[in-house]
Design an enzyme around this catalytic site. Sequence first.
Site, PDB file in Angstrom:
ATOM      1  N   LYS A   1       0.810  -0.887  -0.050  1.00 47.14           N
ATOM      2  CA  LYS A   1      -0.061  -0.125  -0.166  1.00 47.14           C
ATOM      3  C   LYS A   1       0.692   1.840  -0.355  1.00 47.14           C
ATOM      4  O   LYS A   1       0.316   2.754  -0.724  1.00 47.14           O
ATOM      5  CB  LYS A   1      -0.750   0.137   1.279  1.00 47.14           C
ATOM      6  CG  LYS A   1      -1.646   1.078   1.590  1.00 47.14           C
ATOM      7  CD  LYS A   1      -2.787   1.314   3.051  1.00 47.14           C
ATOM      8  CE  LYS A   1      -1.200   1.600   4.195  1.00 47.14           C
ATOM      9  NZ  LYS A   1      -1.147   3.209   4.295  1.00 47.14           N
ATOM     10  N   ASN A   2       1.755   1.549   0.935  1.00 51.56           N
ATOM     11  CA  ASN A   2       2.286   2.292   1.226  1.00 51.56           C
ATOM     12  C   ASN A   2       3.670   2.613  -0.075  1.00 51.56           C
ATOM     13  O   ASN A   2       3.997   3.777   0.057  1.00 51.56           O
ATOM     14  CB  ASN A   2       3.410   2.723   2.683  1.00 51.56           C
ATOM     15  CG  ASN A   2       2.450   2.790   3.362  1.00 51.56           C
ATOM     16  OD1 ASN A   2       0.940   3.204   3.477  1.00 51.56           O
ATOM     17  ND2 ASN A   2       2.880   2.492   3.920  1.00 51.56           N
TER      18      ASN A   2
ATOM     19  N   ASP B   1       4.990   0.867  11.498  1.00 53.52           N
ATOM     20  CA  ASP B   1       3.818   0.516  11.280  1.00 53.52           C
ATOM     21  C   ASP B   1       4.047  -1.216  11.838  1.00 53.52           C
ATOM     22  O   ASP B   1       3.481  -1.709  11.624  1.00 53.52           O
ATOM     23  CB  ASP B   1       4.033   0.757   9.764  1.00 53.52           C
ATOM     24  CG  ASP B   1       3.482   1.723   9.252  1.00 53.52           C
ATOM     25  OD1 ASP B   1       2.976   2.967   9.945  1.00 53.52           O
ATOM     26  OD2 ASP B   1       4.075   2.129   8.278  1.00 53.52           O
TER      27      ASP B   1
ATOM     28  N   ARG C   1       0.881  14.377  13.172  1.00 46.64           N
ATOM     29  CA  ARG C   1       1.377  14.245  11.893  1.00 46.64           C
ATOM     30  C   ARG C   1       1.054  15.796  10.209  1.00 46.64           C
ATOM     31  O   ARG C   1       0.362  15.935   9.834  1.00 46.64           O
ATOM     32  CB  ARG C   1       0.511  13.043  10.719  1.00 46.64           C
ATOM     33  CG  ARG C   1       0.435  11.811  11.988  1.00 46.64           C
ATOM     34  CD  ARG C   1      -0.676  10.718  10.884  1.00 46.64           C
ATOM     35  NE  ARG C   1       0.713  10.845   9.915  1.00 46.64           N
ATOM     36  CZ  ARG C   1       0.258   9.178   8.552  1.00 46.64           C
ATOM     37  NH1 ARG C   1      -0.901   9.034   9.292  1.00 46.64           N
ATOM     38  NH2 ARG C   1       0.775   9.303   7.655  1.00 46.64           N
ATOM     39  N   PRO C   2       1.758  17.008  11.117  1.00 44.22           N
ATOM     40  CA  PRO C   2       2.175  18.102   9.760  1.00 44.22           C
ATOM     41  C   PRO C   2       2.583  17.738   8.944  1.00 44.22           C
ATOM     42  O   PRO C   2       2.724  17.058   9.003  1.00 44.22           O
ATOM     43  CB  PRO C   2       2.609  18.819  11.058  1.00 44.22           C
ATOM     44  CG  PRO C   2       4.353  17.887  11.846  1.00 44.22           C
ATOM     45  CD  PRO C   2       3.443  16.192  11.897  1.00 44.22           C
ATOM     46  N   ILE C   3       2.549  18.637   7.697  1.00 42.65           N
ATOM     47  CA  ILE C   3       2.889  18.507   6.556  1.00 42.65           C
ATOM     48  C   ILE C   3       3.834  19.248   6.032  1.00 42.65           C
ATOM     49  O   ILE C   3       4.244  19.911   4.941  1.00 42.65           O
ATOM     50  CB  ILE C   3       2.061  18.416   5.184  1.00 42.65           C
ATOM     51  CG1 ILE C   3       1.348  19.731   5.732  1.00 42.65           C
ATOM     52  CG2 ILE C   3       1.309  17.371   5.547  1.00 42.65           C
ATOM     53  CD1 ILE C   3       0.707  19.411   3.761  1.00 42.65           C
TER      54      ILE C   3
ATOM     55  N   VAL D   1       8.810   7.817  16.464  1.00 46.13           N
ATOM     56  CA  VAL D   1       8.645   8.118  14.657  1.00 46.13           C
ATOM     57  C   VAL D   1       7.273   8.646  15.307  1.00 46.13           C
ATOM     58  O   VAL D   1       6.406  10.270  14.667  1.00 46.13           O
ATOM     59  CB  VAL D   1       8.511   6.982  13.564  1.00 46.13           C
ATOM     60  CG1 VAL D   1       7.835   7.492  12.578  1.00 46.13           C
ATOM     61  CG2 VAL D   1       9.390   7.002  13.442  1.00 46.13           C
TER      62      VAL D   1
ATOM     63  N   CYS E   1      -4.468  12.968  13.108  1.00 43.21           N
ATOM     64  CA  CYS E   1      -5.013  11.449  12.795  1.00 43.21           C
ATOM     65  C   CYS E   1      -4.778  10.907  14.343  1.00 43.21           C
ATOM     66  O   CYS E   1      -4.302  11.253  15.395  1.00 43.21           O
ATOM     67  CB  CYS E   1      -5.083  10.210  11.568  1.00 43.21           C
ATOM     68  SG  CYS E   1      -3.359   9.719  11.833  1.00 43.21           S
TER      69      CYS E   1
ATOM     70  N   ARG F   1      -8.437  -0.905   5.140  1.00 41.62           N
ATOM     71  CA  ARG F   1      -7.695   0.257   4.515  1.00 41.62           C
ATOM     72  C   ARG F   1      -5.710  -0.542   4.299  1.00 41.62           C
ATOM     73  O   ARG F   1      -5.313   0.054   3.511  1.00 41.62           O
ATOM     74  CB  ARG F   1      -6.992   0.866   5.011  1.00 41.62           C
ATOM     75  CG  ARG F   1      -8.253   2.093   6.015  1.00 41.62           C
ATOM     76  CD  ARG F   1      -7.756   3.311   6.560  1.00 41.62           C
ATOM     77  NE  ARG F   1      -6.847   3.789   5.818  1.00 41.62           N
ATOM     78  CZ  ARG F   1      -5.710   4.615   6.930  1.00 41.62           C
ATOM     79  NH1 ARG F   1      -6.306   4.054   8.236  1.00 41.62           N
ATOM     80  NH2 ARG F   1      -4.304   4.884   6.181  1.00 41.62           N
TER      81      ARG F   1
HETATM   82  N1  EPU Z   1       6.978  15.024  10.370  1.00 40.06           N
HETATM   83  C1  EPU Z   1       6.913  16.576  10.587  1.00 40.06           C
HETATM   84  N2  EPU Z   1       6.124  17.575   9.291  1.00 40.06           N
HETATM   85  C2  EPU Z   1       6.160  16.753   8.010  1.00 40.06           C
HETATM   86  C3  EPU Z   1       6.587  15.706   7.937  1.00 40.06           C
HETATM   87  C4  EPU Z   1       6.629  14.481   9.132  1.00 40.06           C
HETATM   88  O1  EPU Z   1       7.769  17.032  11.926  1.00 40.06           O
HETATM   89  O2  EPU Z   1       6.483  17.462   7.381  1.00 40.06           O
HETATM   90  C5  EPU Z   1       7.150  13.889  11.519  1.00 40.06           C
HETATM   91  C6  EPU Z   1       5.627  13.249  11.584  1.00 40.06           C
HETATM   92  O3  EPU Z   1       4.291  14.263  12.905  1.00 40.06           O
HETATM   93  C7  EPU Z   1       6.004  11.640  11.852  1.00 40.06           C
HETATM   94  C8  EPU Z   1       7.876  11.707  11.213  1.00 40.06           C
HETATM   95  O4  EPU Z   1       7.783  12.916  10.808  1.00 40.06           O
HETATM   96  O5  EPU Z   1       6.866  12.034  13.557  1.00 40.06           O
HETATM   97  C9  EPU Z   1       7.544  10.624  10.403  1.00 40.06           C
HETATM   98  O6  EPU Z   1       6.328  10.635   9.398  1.00 40.06           O
HETATM   99  P1  EPU Z   1       6.248  10.770   7.412  1.00 40.06           P
HETATM  100  O7  EPU Z   1       6.062  11.625   7.596  1.00 40.06           O
HETATM  101  O8  EPU Z   1       7.275   9.765   7.455  1.00 40.06           O
HETATM  102  O9  EPU Z   1       4.865   9.477   7.494  1.00 40.06           O
HETATM  103  P2  EPU Z   1       4.661   9.552   6.829  1.00 40.06           P
HETATM  104  O10 EPU Z   1       5.469   9.706   5.627  1.00 40.06           O
HETATM  105  O11 EPU Z   1       2.852  10.333   6.407  1.00 40.06           O
HETATM  106  C10 EPU Z   1       4.362   7.025   6.404  1.00 40.06           C
HETATM  107  C11 EPU Z   1       3.713   5.913   5.826  1.00 40.06           C
HETATM  108  C12 EPU Z   1       3.193   5.489   7.885  1.00 40.06           C
HETATM  109  C13 EPU Z   1       4.289   5.171   8.415  1.00 40.06           C
HETATM  110  C14 EPU Z   1       5.469   6.599   8.229  1.00 40.06           C
HETATM  111  C15 EPU Z   1       7.005   6.394   8.878  1.00 40.06           C
HETATM  112  C16 EPU Z   1       2.177   5.986   3.582  1.00 40.06           C
HETATM  113  C17 EPU Z   1       1.040   5.905   3.073  1.00 40.06           C
HETATM  114  N3  EPU Z   1       2.137   6.155   5.019  1.00 40.06           N
HETATM  115  O12 EPU Z   1       3.191   8.172   6.617  1.00 40.06           O
HETATM  116  O13 EPU Z   1       2.249   4.463   7.539  1.00 40.06           O
HETATM  117  O14 EPU Z   1       3.408   4.572   9.443  1.00 40.06           O
HETATM  118  O15 EPU Z   1       5.227   6.730   6.745  1.00 40.06           O
HETATM  119  O16 EPU Z   1       7.059   5.245   8.557  1.00 40.06           O
HETATM  120  O17 EPU Z   1       3.376   5.760   3.284  1.00 40.06           O
HETATM  121  C18 EPU Z   1       0.937   2.746   8.056  1.00 40.06           C
HETATM  122  O18 EPU Z   1       0.852   2.431   6.488  1.00 40.06           O
HETATM  123  O19 EPU Z   1      -0.184   2.469   9.173  1.00 40.06           O
HETATM  124  C19 EPU Z   1       0.729   4.191   8.083  1.00 40.06           C
HETATM  125  C20 EPU Z   1       0.490   4.803   9.156  1.00 40.06           C
END
Ligand code: EPU
Length: 428
Positions: free
Chosen positions: A22-23, A311, A122-124, A333, A117, A403
Site C-alpha cells: 500500500k505505502n 508500522d 502528523r504535520p506536513i 516516530v 489522526c 485500508r
Molecule cells: N513529520 C513532520 N513534518 C512533516 C512530515 C512528518 O514533523 O512535514 C513527522 C511526523 O509527525 C512523524 C514523522 O515525521 O513523527 C514521520 O512521518 P512521515 O512523514 O514519515 O510519515 P508519512 O510519510 O505521512 C508514512 C506511511 C505511514 C508510516 C510513516 C512512517 C504512507 C502512506 N504512510 O507516513 O504508514 O507510519 O510513513 O514510516 O506511506 C501505515 O501504513 O499504517 C502508516 C501510518
Amino acid sequence: MDCFRIEGGRALHGTVRAAGSKNAALPLLAATLLPVGSSRLRGVPQLRDLLSMRDLLVDLGATASQAEEGVWEISCPTEGPTEAPYEVVRKMRASVAVLGPLLARRGRARVSLPGGCVIGVRPIDLHLKGLAALGAEIRVEHGTVVAEAPPGGLRGGQVYLASRWGSTVLGTANVMLAAVLARGTTVIDAAAQEPEILALADFLNSCGAQVYGAGGPRIVIDGVDELKGVDAWVPADRIEVGTLLLAGAATCGDVTVEGCAPEELTVLLDLFTQSGVPFEAGEGHLRVMPWTDRPRALDISCRPYPGLPTDLQAQWMAFCTQAEGLAMITDTVYPDRFMHVAELNRLGAHIRREGGTALVVGPTQLSGAPVLASDLRASAALVIAGLVAEGVTEVRRVYHLDRGYERLEDKLELLGGVVRRELDESGA
Ligand code: EPU
C-alpha cells in the site's frame, strides 16, 4: 460494518504470498500524474486507500481503468483540475502526495491540510518547506494549502528534510515528485531511506527522470522536460510480511511468506535472533518456525528505516505478550501511537504506557473478548492477539484493517487460523 470473529489458541501453519505494498503504491499512483501517455501498475492490492487515491486521480482529470485484477492503467492530461478537497484528504492522508506532481505538471495545486489522526499530530511542514525550496509560493488559506509554481515553472533547489522525529517518507516523495520536472538540480538531504522511496525513484527513472541516491540520505535529482508512461510492478508489502511473521511467531506456528524481499526486514530478523524465534530467510521468502523455549522479551525502539518500522510496533507488542520477561517498546516516530494498549489489556495482556514507551510484562495467557480497532496497525495487533487468545475474540471496526491489508482473513484461514468476517450488529 464488518468485524472479525476469531477462534484463537491455534498455531498458524502454512505458506502464503505477500500482497503489493500500500505505502509503495500510493506515491506511485500520485506519480502517474506526471508522465505523458499512460502508465500501467501491476500488483496493486485491492485496498480502500488505493481506491480513494484512484478516485482522486480521476477527479484531477485522469482516466483510470483496471485491465485485470491488480493491474491498473492510468493516464493523466497536462491540463485539468488542481484541487484535492477536504472530503478526500480527510479519508486518506496520503492524498497530500498529489501536491508535488500537480505543482510540477500544472503549475498550481490546492490541497486540504490533512490535520492530525489517531496515531499522532502528523504535520506536513516539511513537504511545504521542500516545495518552497523549489521556488513554489505557498500559503495556507481556510485549511487549504495553496501552492503556485513561479513563472517559468519550478527550479531545482537544496533542502534538508528532517524534523526532530527524523526524515519524512511522503514529504521526501512529494519533493521528488515535484523536482523531477523542475529546471536544474535538486538536492534532498536527510531524505527518507524507506524502500518505498527507492521504488518511487525506480518508477520515475523508468519514466525518464534522473533521480540518484534514493535509498540513502542524499537524493540528487536533475530535472527533465517530460516523463513518459511505463509499465511497472508494485513491490511486496514489507509491513504485511512482518505482520504475518509476527502472527506466526506469536502463535508458535510455522509460517512462510513468499514473494517478499527479506533484505527489507533485517531488523525484524535480528530481533527474532535475539529473542530466540527460529526463522529461515531465502531468496524471496521468509519463514518463522515454532519455538521450543519461550521467546525472550527485548527492549526495542521504532525508528525510520532500516530501524524497526513504526508500522510494526503494535504487532510486535502483540507478539511480546507471549515473550518471557519485561519488554520495553518505544516509538520515536509516532510517540502517541499506543491506542492498542488498552484493547490488548482487555484480552488479558499486562501492558503499561509511559509517554512514548509501553512496558509489556509477559508471557500472559490471553483470553478472547470483544475489542475495538482504532487504526490500521492497531487492528492487525488485535488480530494477532485474537489468534493467540483462548476462546473467541471479536475485532470490531475492521474497516481500519481493510485500508491496508488485502483479505487478511483469507490468508489467515489458509494458515489454519479460524477468522470469519461477519456483519457487526453491535453498533460499535
Ligand atoms: N513529520 C513532520 N513534518 C512533516 C512530515 C512528518 O514533523 O512535514 C513527522 C511526523 O509527525 C512523524 C514523522 O515525521 O513523527 C514521520 O512521518 P512521515 O512523514 O514519515 O510519515 P508519512 O510519510 O505521512 C508514512 C506511511 C505511514 C508510516 C510513516 C512512517 C504512507 C502512506 N504512510 O507516513 O504508514 O507510519 O510513513 O514510516 O506511506 C501505515 O501504513 O499504517 C502508516 C501510518
